[in-house]
Enzyme design. Structure first.
Site, PDB file in Angstrom:
ATOM      1  CB  CYS A  73      -1.102  -0.530  97.044  1.00  0.00           C
ATOM      2  SG  CYS A  73       0.135   0.140  98.159  1.00  0.00           S
ATOM      3  CD  GLU A  94       5.195   4.137  93.826  1.00  0.00           C
ATOM      4  OE1 GLU A  94       4.944   2.960  94.165  1.00  0.00           O
ATOM      5  OE2 GLU A  94       6.350   4.539  93.596  1.00  0.00           O
ATOM      6  CD  GLU A  99      -5.276  -3.381  93.763  1.00  0.00           C
ATOM      7  OE1 GLU A  99      -5.681  -2.632  92.842  1.00  0.00           O
ATOM      8  OE2 GLU A  99      -4.360  -3.076  94.536  1.00  0.00           O
ATOM      9  CE  LYS A 118      -8.044  13.865  91.293  1.00  0.00           C
ATOM     10  NZ  LYS A 118      -9.012  13.531  92.353  1.00  0.00           N
TER      11      LYS A 118
HETATM   12  P1  NAD Z   1      -7.989   5.314  91.181  1.00  0.00           P
HETATM   13  O1  NAD Z   1      -6.976   4.963  90.150  1.00  0.00           O
HETATM   14  O2  NAD Z   1      -9.412   5.134  90.887  1.00  0.00           O
HETATM   15  O3  NAD Z   1      -7.824   6.850  91.600  1.00  0.00           O
HETATM   16  C1  NAD Z   1      -6.587   7.374  92.044  1.00  0.00           C
HETATM   17  C2  NAD Z   1      -6.585   8.869  91.796  1.00  0.00           C
HETATM   18  O4  NAD Z   1      -6.635   9.087  90.396  1.00  0.00           O
HETATM   19  C3  NAD Z   1      -7.786   9.605  92.399  1.00  0.00           C
HETATM   20  O5  NAD Z   1      -7.371  10.858  92.879  1.00  0.00           O
HETATM   21  C4  NAD Z   1      -8.687   9.786  91.183  1.00  0.00           C
HETATM   22  O6  NAD Z   1      -9.543  10.895  91.292  1.00  0.00           O
HETATM   23  C5  NAD Z   1      -7.672   9.997  90.092  1.00  0.00           C
HETATM   24  N1  NAD Z   1      -8.170   9.724  88.735  1.00  0.00           N
HETATM   25  C6  NAD Z   1      -9.208   8.921  88.375  1.00  0.00           C
HETATM   26  N2  NAD Z   1      -9.361   8.967  87.030  1.00  0.00           N
HETATM   27  C7  NAD Z   1      -8.398   9.781  86.543  1.00  0.00           C
HETATM   28  C8  NAD Z   1      -8.025  10.208  85.232  1.00  0.00           C
HETATM   29  N3  NAD Z   1      -8.687   9.815  84.156  1.00  0.00           N
HETATM   30  N4  NAD Z   1      -6.965  11.031  85.108  1.00  0.00           N
HETATM   31  C9  NAD Z   1      -6.259  11.431  86.189  1.00  0.00           C
HETATM   32  N5  NAD Z   1      -6.584  11.079  87.455  1.00  0.00           N
HETATM   33  C10 NAD Z   1      -7.626  10.258  87.631  1.00  0.00           C
HETATM   34  O7  NAD Z   1      -7.522   4.519  92.484  1.00  0.00           O
HETATM   35  P2  NAD Z   1      -8.257   4.471  93.891  1.00  0.00           P
HETATM   36  O8  NAD Z   1      -9.440   3.587  93.730  1.00  0.00           O
HETATM   37  O9  NAD Z   1      -8.411   5.843  94.437  1.00  0.00           O
HETATM   38  O10 NAD Z   1      -7.134   3.761  94.792  1.00  0.00           O
HETATM   39  C11 NAD Z   1      -6.967   2.401  94.856  1.00  0.00           C
HETATM   40  C12 NAD Z   1      -5.809   1.974  93.968  1.00  0.00           C
HETATM   41  O11 NAD Z   1      -4.607   2.645  94.361  1.00  0.00           O
HETATM   42  C13 NAD Z   1      -5.508   0.502  94.119  1.00  0.00           C
HETATM   43  O12 NAD Z   1      -5.288  -0.063  92.869  1.00  0.00           O
HETATM   44  C14 NAD Z   1      -4.235   0.480  94.959  1.00  0.00           C
HETATM   45  O13 NAD Z   1      -3.470  -0.674  94.805  1.00  0.00           O
HETATM   46  C15 NAD Z   1      -3.546   1.702  94.464  1.00  0.00           C
HETATM   47  N6  NAD Z   1      -2.528   2.169  95.426  1.00  0.00           N
HETATM   48  C16 NAD Z   1      -1.211   2.001  95.129  1.00  0.00           C
HETATM   49  C17 NAD Z   1      -0.224   2.384  96.038  1.00  0.00           C
HETATM   50  C18 NAD Z   1       1.234   2.194  95.729  1.00  0.00           C
HETATM   51  O14 NAD Z   1       2.065   2.797  96.410  1.00  0.00           O
HETATM   52  N7  NAD Z   1       1.604   1.394  94.742  1.00  0.00           N
HETATM   53  C19 NAD Z   1      -0.600   2.967  97.251  1.00  0.00           C
HETATM   54  C20 NAD Z   1      -1.951   3.133  97.527  1.00  0.00           C
HETATM   55  C21 NAD Z   1      -2.912   2.730  96.595  1.00  0.00           C
END
Ligand code: NAD
Length: 500
Positions: free
Chosen positions: A307, A273, A404, A198
């Site tokens: 991230c 992650e 963040e 997804k």
């Molecule tokens: P997000 O948590 O809003 O969304 C991530 C994914 O989760 C998306 O596909 C979203 O549709 C899905 N999602 C949202 N609500 C959900 C739910 N209730 N149940 C299941 N899935 C759900 O994050 P974002 O805004 O897309 O990305 C930014 C974040 O990702 C930042 O916090 C960043 O630090 C983190 N990130 C971490 C890494 C790592 O390797 N640690 C790498 C890249 C990004």
């Protein structure tokens, strides 16, 4: 066919890219291209103009269920379940070759979808994904258990088997849509798992192109599925599904906690992650010019939507003014443009929501007492551009230093001693990355074990490699991606005891 977004007439793209965004897109479930079961679609916005670029199906819970059932069937029956490691390796290598042949289209889609520089997308995101697929292809033929010498009395022998964990639900964010998908798809397939991917709601296009190439490669139906949908419906349905054996999640800490709670109800394995607030520590003996450029790259790469971005900058007081001045000069010279512009050094943020969030953090920093040395948000004009921003004289009690921001905003503060900077560096809920800038290797080596972070870089910040585990301490999640360590998350261990 929908009318083309104006960006496509401003910056010519490959016919493949043009067709991909202007034709109606479908999801890939059980080897078929399908719309959402209720016919709903979601517009995909191009971030430099705010215009509609493309549209994709808005997956329902039923669509997710269909994809998971297909992945389950493909895992337990059919050709995939009996495929030999060598054949999995060959399929992954063929897929990597196809990705390479389509690398420019991937880079253009990633740039249009996310706003990032097409040059950076080609060199970092797409090239990195190709290398990662090839690296993981090699592991398919090297997964093995071990023989054990038991201490129990009597005559017996024992060994372990490594088996694929089963159906993987992969949920990825929008900042590196293709890389983050690759980081999950490649090891899952190398280990013999099947999966449902997804992508993030803002950036689904490269996942759909990947699905086309997976189909072309000859992976059996159901082995790989993509559902394009939002988090609260499709993401939640995936993480709550009882037929999913493992959730590989990358995203925010807040959503990661929800996913973890949901998964544990079904005893679904999880790797999370999550977010970060990574410190950049500049010691007195460093080369100031190198460190200032390094600190700029650490925060401004990918518009700061990284991230492990170096969002907290700790500079020894003796060189603080020099580094901040040079950092601001570098920031002021970064060329902002739509990602498709070959001269783009910094594109727009991914979405209006992200633009508003980052802008409000800049205002908050000033309210909290930080000095706005350069940058700030641009509420005029089109697109979601935020200027490279330096907030100086911050301190660890400020929210801009603890939370963040996920944008091109760095918070700088001076330090006086190694002891105090280590305490400050560890003083957030996160623990993803950190960098130390110094020519005193002895000092650096003594600091590294004391820093709470999954990765510590020295005189660089942000590079990743397929062989080097990546992941976080504390609220930055658990589990590691990349390297041999990642395979553990896609394998079960079975112990076998034979009484002789
Ligand atoms: P997000 O948590 O809003 O969304 C991530 C994914 O989760 C998306 O596909 C979203 O549709 C899905 N999602 C949202 N609500 C959900 C739910 N209730 N149940 C299941 N899935 C759900 O994050 P974002 O805004 O897309 O990305 C930014 C974040 O990702 C930042 O916090 C960043 O630090 C983190 N990130 C971490 C890494 C790592 O390797 N640690 C790498 C890249 C990004």
């Amino acid at each position: 066919m929908q009318s083309a977004a104006s960006i496509l007439s401003q910056y010519p793209v490959l016919p493949r890219t043009y067709d991909f965004v202007t034709q109606k897109r479908k999801m890939y479930i059980d080897g078929e291209w399908v719309g959402a079961s209720n016919g709903d679609t979601r517009p995909i916005i191009e971030p430099s103009t705010g215009e509609v670029l493309a549209s994709v199906p808005e997956a329902t819970m039923e669509d997710v269920d269909r994809a998971v059932v297909a992945a389950r069937r493909a895992f337990t029956q059919g050709p995939w379940s009996t495929l030999k490691p060598y054949d999995r390796q060959q399929l992954l290598l063929k897929l990597a070759d196809l990705i390479e042949a389509n690398a420019d289209a991937f880079a253009q889609l990633e740039s249009l979808d996310n706003g990032k520089s097409v040059v950076a997308a080609r060199e970092a995101d797409v090239e990195g994904a190709i290398r990662f697929f090839r690296y993981m292809a090699g592991w398919a033929t090297k997964l093995e258990g071990s023989t054990k010498t038991l201490s129990a009395p009597g005559s017996s022998m024992a060994y372990t088997l490594r088996e694929p964990v089963g159906v993987v639900g992969a949920i990825v964010p929008w900042n590196f849509p293709f890389s983050m998908a690759a980081w999950k798809v490649a090891p899952a397939l190398a280990c013999g798992c099947t999966l449902v991917l997804k992508p993030a709601e803002f950036t689904p296009l490269s996942a759909l192109l990947l699905a086309e190439l997976i189909e072309q490669t000859g992976f059996p139906p159901g082995v790989f599925n993509v559902v394009t949908g939002n988090g609260s419906v499709a993401g939640s349905a995936l993480s709550n599904h009882p037929l999913v054996d493992k959730i590989a999640f990358t995203g925010s800490t807040a959503v990661g906690k929800m996913v973890g709670h949901a998964a544990v109800e079904n005893m679904t394995r999880t790797s999370l992650e999550l977010g970060g607030k990574s410190p950049v520590i500049v010691l007195q003996d460093c080369d100031v010019q190198v460190a200032a450029q390094g600190a700029a790259d650490a925060i401004f790469f990918n518009q700061g939507q990284v991230c492990c971005a170096g969002s907290r900058l700790y500079i020894h007081r003796k060189i603080y003014d020099q580094v901040v001045t040079e950092l601001a000069r570098i920031a002021d010279n970064i060329h902002q443009a739509p990602g498709l512009d070959p001269a783009c050094e910094m594109g727009p943020l991914v979405s209006r929501q992200q633009f508003e969030k980052v802008s409000s953090y800049i205002d908050l920093g000033v309210e909290e007492g930080a000095e706005l040395v350069t940058g700030g948000h641009n509420s005029q004009g089109t697109g979601y551009f935020v200027k490279p921003t330096v907030l100086a004289d911050t301190n660890n009690s400020m929210r801009v230093v603890q939370e963040e921001i996920f944008g091109p905003v760095v918070c700088a503060q001076p330090f006086d001693s190694i002891e105090s900077v280590i305490n400050s560096a560890n003083d957030t809920p996160y623990g993803l990355g950190a960098s130390i800038w110094s020519n005193n290797l002895s000092q650096v080596h003594q600091m590294i074990p004391r820093i709470q972070a999954g990765v510590v870089w020295v005189n660089t910040h942000n590079p990743v490699d397929p062989c080097l585990p990546f992941g976080g301490f504390k609220a930055s999640g658990f589990g590691r991606e990349q390297g041999r360590e990642q395979l553990e998350h896609f394998l079960e261990t079975k112990s076998v005891w034979l009484q002789l």
